[in-house]
Design an enzyme around this catalytic site. Structure first.
Site, PDB file in Angstrom:
ATOM      1  N   SER A 158       0.830  -1.198   0.000  1.00  0.00           N
ATOM      2  CA  SER A 158       0.000   0.000   0.000  1.00  0.00           C
ATOM      3  C   SER A 158       0.871   1.258   0.000  1.00  0.00           C
ATOM      4  O   SER A 158       1.641   1.491  -0.926  1.00  0.00           O
ATOM      5  CB  SER A 158      -0.970  -0.047   1.179  1.00  0.00           C
ATOM      6  OG  SER A 158      -1.988   0.906   1.037  1.00  0.00           O
ATOM      7  N   ASP A 254      -9.926  -4.927  -4.589  1.00  0.00           N
ATOM      8  CA  ASP A 254      -9.290  -3.719  -4.067  1.00  0.00           C
ATOM      9  C   ASP A 254      -9.612  -2.521  -4.964  1.00  0.00           C
ATOM     10  O   ASP A 254      -9.433  -2.587  -6.184  1.00  0.00           O
ATOM     11  CB  ASP A 254      -7.776  -3.950  -4.019  1.00  0.00           C
ATOM     12  CG  ASP A 254      -7.002  -2.820  -3.373  1.00  0.00           C
ATOM     13  OD1 ASP A 254      -7.623  -1.825  -2.943  1.00  0.00           O
ATOM     14  OD2 ASP A 254      -5.757  -2.929  -3.311  1.00  0.00           O
ATOM     15  N   HIS A 286      -7.957  -5.259  -0.362  1.00  0.00           N
ATOM     16  CA  HIS A 286      -6.696  -4.578  -0.092  1.00  0.00           C
ATOM     17  C   HIS A 286      -5.962  -5.170   1.119  1.00  0.00           C
ATOM     18  O   HIS A 286      -6.546  -5.375   2.168  1.00  0.00           O
ATOM     19  CB  HIS A 286      -6.987  -3.093   0.137  1.00  0.00           C
ATOM     20  CG  HIS A 286      -5.775  -2.224   0.163  1.00  0.00           C
ATOM     21  ND1 HIS A 286      -4.928  -2.094  -0.920  1.00  0.00           N
ATOM     22  CD2 HIS A 286      -5.259  -1.433   1.135  1.00  0.00           C
ATOM     23  CE1 HIS A 286      -3.965  -1.264  -0.617  1.00  0.00           C
ATOM     24  NE2 HIS A 286      -4.123  -0.851   0.630  1.00  0.00           N
TER      25      HIS A 286
END
Length: 314
Positions: A158, A254, A286
């Site tokens: 991320s 995601d 995610h």
């Protein structure tokens, strides 16, 4: 009797709320667990200070059993959390890095970069760059004794994948002496003002991510700031990415997946001379591997990352 309950002036869900008196209340990502020997994976860890002036720290990991002359790949790891939450000592991240170290047989340094909004961007990038320089200083015995700098990788999930991208360009522009072999980008946090793919119809999540970014980086460019949009005006051409190999992983559910796919596609279609691969995990959202570390999909992703790090050049 007058209520003493604080009024909320801003919500950055699901991460935190800001009260009207300016105080911050984090709702997630504040738990910590100690370093040490993990009996499940046989991985040993300890906490180190990289920069006493700023308090920049990291958690370093190695297999408990290493041959005296053995040199292992070195991974500099950057956790996710939208630049707002989490740390190297968050139990979920500690577990995840333990599993990666065990699977890939590596030395890993998980960086505790400082978080927004107390430390607005680009603090996280500066801390991460200082960590990259700090691990070369020769002050850490585990790195001196066991790390192979010829197999040096950046890995992040991320926001951490975003950091890895920017560090690779900064390394190219500096007199940085250690060559970055590869970058592992797990569900990279890239974004943009104009929605693409599923973002067009998923307005709620599009607005949510827009809000996260405005909170950590209040600029007139919004989600087209080069820090978050690698294809915005002012962003360097991917041709100059300073590494030999890249692995991008995305998750089917995601909201960030379209950005990860676009990054991969633009990279392989550029004049960059490295090799890239992409992994798509079906039916997952995610950073699922952080929340479900023992699911089959998480195990497969860690296995693929381990193969990527240990790939033998033809």
């Amino acid at each position: 009797m007058e209520s003493t309950k604080k009024q909320v002036s801003l919500k950055v869900l699901p991460w935190l709320v800001v009260h009207s008196d300016g105080t911050l209340e984090r709702l997630a990502g504040t738990e910590v667990c100690p370093s040490g020997l993990d009996s499940e994976t046989g991985v040993l860890s300890k906490d180190i200070i990289i920069d006493p002036k700023t308090g920049l720290s990291a958690r370093i990991y190695r297999p408990d059993l290493i041959q005296p002359s053995q040199k292992l790949p070195l991974v500099l790891y950057f956790h996710g959390g939208a630049f707002l939450i989490a740390s190297a000592s968050l139990p979920n991240y500690h577990t995840s890095v333990n599993k990666l170290v065990a699977q890939a047989n590596i030395i890993a340094v998980s960086v505790n970069y400082r978080l927004a909004p107390e430390h607005p961007l680009p603090t996280a990038y500066e801390d991460s760059w200082n960590a990259l320089q700090g691990i070369q200083a020769g002050d850490e015995p585990w790195i001196n004794d066991y790390a192979d700098f010829n197999r040096f990788f950046l890995v992040g999930d991320s926001a951490g994948a975003n950091i890895s991208h920017h560090l690779a360009f900064r390394a190219k522009q500096s007199d940085h002496s250690v060559k970055i072999k590869g970058i592992g980008m797990i569900h990279p946090y890239f974004w943009g003002i104009q929605p693409i793919g599923s973002e067009v119809t998923d307005e709620a999540r599009k607005q949510m991510v827009d809000g996260w970014w405005r909170f950590v980086c209040p600029s007139d460019k919004g989600s087209d700031d080069p820090w978050i949009n690698p294809f915005a005006d002012g962003s360097p051409d991917l041709e100059g990415l300073e590494c030999e190999r890249v692995m991008v992983t995305v998750a089917e559910k995601d909201i960030l997946r379209e950005r990860g796919k676009m990054y991969y596609e633009r990279l392989v279609n550029s004049n960059w001379r490295g090799s890239a691969e992409i992994m798509v995990t079906k039916e997952k959202d995610h950073v699922f591997h952080i929340f479900e570390p023992d699911c089959d999909e998480a195990k497969e992703m860690v296995r693929r990352l381990a193969l990527f790090i240990n790939q033998v050049e033809a």
